[in-house]
Design a protein around this motif. Sequence first.
Motif, PDB file in Angstrom:
ATOM      1  N   ASP A  16       0.863  -1.172   0.000  1.00 47.71           N
ATOM      2  CA  ASP A  16       0.000   0.000   0.000  1.00 47.71           C
ATOM      3  C   ASP A  16       0.904   1.227   0.000  1.00 47.71           C
ATOM      4  OD1 ASP A  16      -2.803   1.085   0.282  1.00 47.71           O
ATOM      5  OD2 ASP A  16      -1.891   2.011   2.046  1.00 47.71           O
ATOM      6  N   ASP A  49      -0.829  -0.845  -4.712  1.00 49.60           N
ATOM      7  CA  ASP A  49      -1.755   0.249  -4.956  1.00 49.60           C
ATOM      8  C   ASP A  49      -1.037   1.558  -4.651  1.00 49.60           C
ATOM      9  OD1 ASP A  49      -4.563   1.581  -5.118  1.00 49.60           O
ATOM     10  OD2 ASP A  49      -3.754   2.232  -3.195  1.00 49.60           O
ATOM     11  N   SER A  80      -1.054  -3.890 -10.666  1.00 50.62           N
ATOM     12  CA  SER A  80      -1.679  -2.774  -9.964  1.00 50.62           C
ATOM     13  C   SER A  80      -3.073  -3.181  -9.483  1.00 50.62           C
ATOM     14  CB  SER A  80      -1.775  -1.556 -10.888  1.00 50.62           C
ATOM     15  OG  SER A  80      -2.484  -0.507 -10.267  1.00 50.62           O
ATOM     16  N   THR A  92      -6.605  -1.573  -7.954  1.00 47.03           N
ATOM     17  CA  THR A  92      -7.394  -0.382  -7.685  1.00 47.03           C
ATOM     18  C   THR A  92      -8.258  -0.639  -6.466  1.00 47.03           C
ATOM     19  OG1 THR A  92      -7.485   0.099 -10.058  1.00 47.03           O
ATOM     20  CG2 THR A  92      -9.032   1.284  -8.638  1.00 47.03           C
ATOM     21  N   GLU A  93      -8.070   0.168  -5.425  1.00 46.00           N
ATOM     22  CA  GLU A  93      -8.751  -0.097  -4.163  1.00 46.00           C
ATOM     23  C   GLU A  93     -10.180   0.445  -4.170  1.00 46.00           C
ATOM     24  OE1 GLU A  93      -6.104   1.170  -1.040  1.00 46.00           O
ATOM     25  OE2 GLU A  93      -4.966  -0.690  -1.157  1.00 46.00           O
ATOM     26  N   ASP A 137      -4.828  -6.348  -0.702  1.00 44.41           N
ATOM     27  CA  ASP A 137      -4.282  -6.266  -2.062  1.00 44.41           C
ATOM     28  C   ASP A 137      -3.651  -7.597  -2.455  1.00 44.41           C
ATOM     29  OD1 ASP A 137      -5.091  -3.649  -2.296  1.00 44.41           O
ATOM     30  OD2 ASP A 137      -3.111  -2.779  -1.921  1.00 44.41           O
TER      31      ASP A 137
END
Length: 233
Positions: free
Chosen positions: A20, A114, A134, A136-137, A216
């Motif tokens: 993160d 992320d 990657s 995307t949160e 993630d």
Amino acid sequence: CAVLKSLKDFKGAKCYVGVDLSSGGDLTSIAIIIPYMVGDVKKYFIHTHSFIPKTRVDEHIKTDKIPYDLWIEKGLVTVTETLGGIKTDYKYIIKYLEELVKKHGLKPQLICYDGEDAGAFVAALEALGFDSVSVTEVALELNDATVDFRLEILAGNVEIEGVEVGKGEKKKVVPFDELLTWSIANAKTISNNYGEIKIDKDITTDRIDPIDAIIDAWKAAMKEEYKPDINES
């Protein structure tokens, strides 16, 4: 989730890494998830570590009302001093990951990250030979991982490093990483119009970065499949 295990008990293991990345001077966290089998039950051992810029330590101690200084001393948080000590230098994260991989013979299958402006970070990962993706949160992308992570905790299949405290009948195992457990306590779920969920926090001084990093990586770790070894059979 606390057990008397650490990364040294998983030498040579496959792992999934979540990162993160913070664009400012807040916490940046990395999570390493090691799926493994106990009989026909899939378990997950999780290790997390965080990073904070040098000039922001005292500020965050005051605003967050949390003992970052003690956590730094305990080795749970690394202080980054480059880039003026104002924002986290991603080189520290790369170095930390590289050292853990070498020390324990870990085999990262995928680095899930992320964060904005992650070009240099991704380039460094590729230079080390690690595949990355990657994340995307948003609830649409993180719903399945968030739900599964919570269910696996309730099922007793998630493990984090613990230490023994107390004596005799009062002896128990408690989590070693107070930053991780604090961030879990800060995390709540929010949903979109379709009922899909992701984690969030109530106020800006609550930190959930270690949990963000875990989820993630969980997207990939929960899909790890174990097939019988034909040669052993």
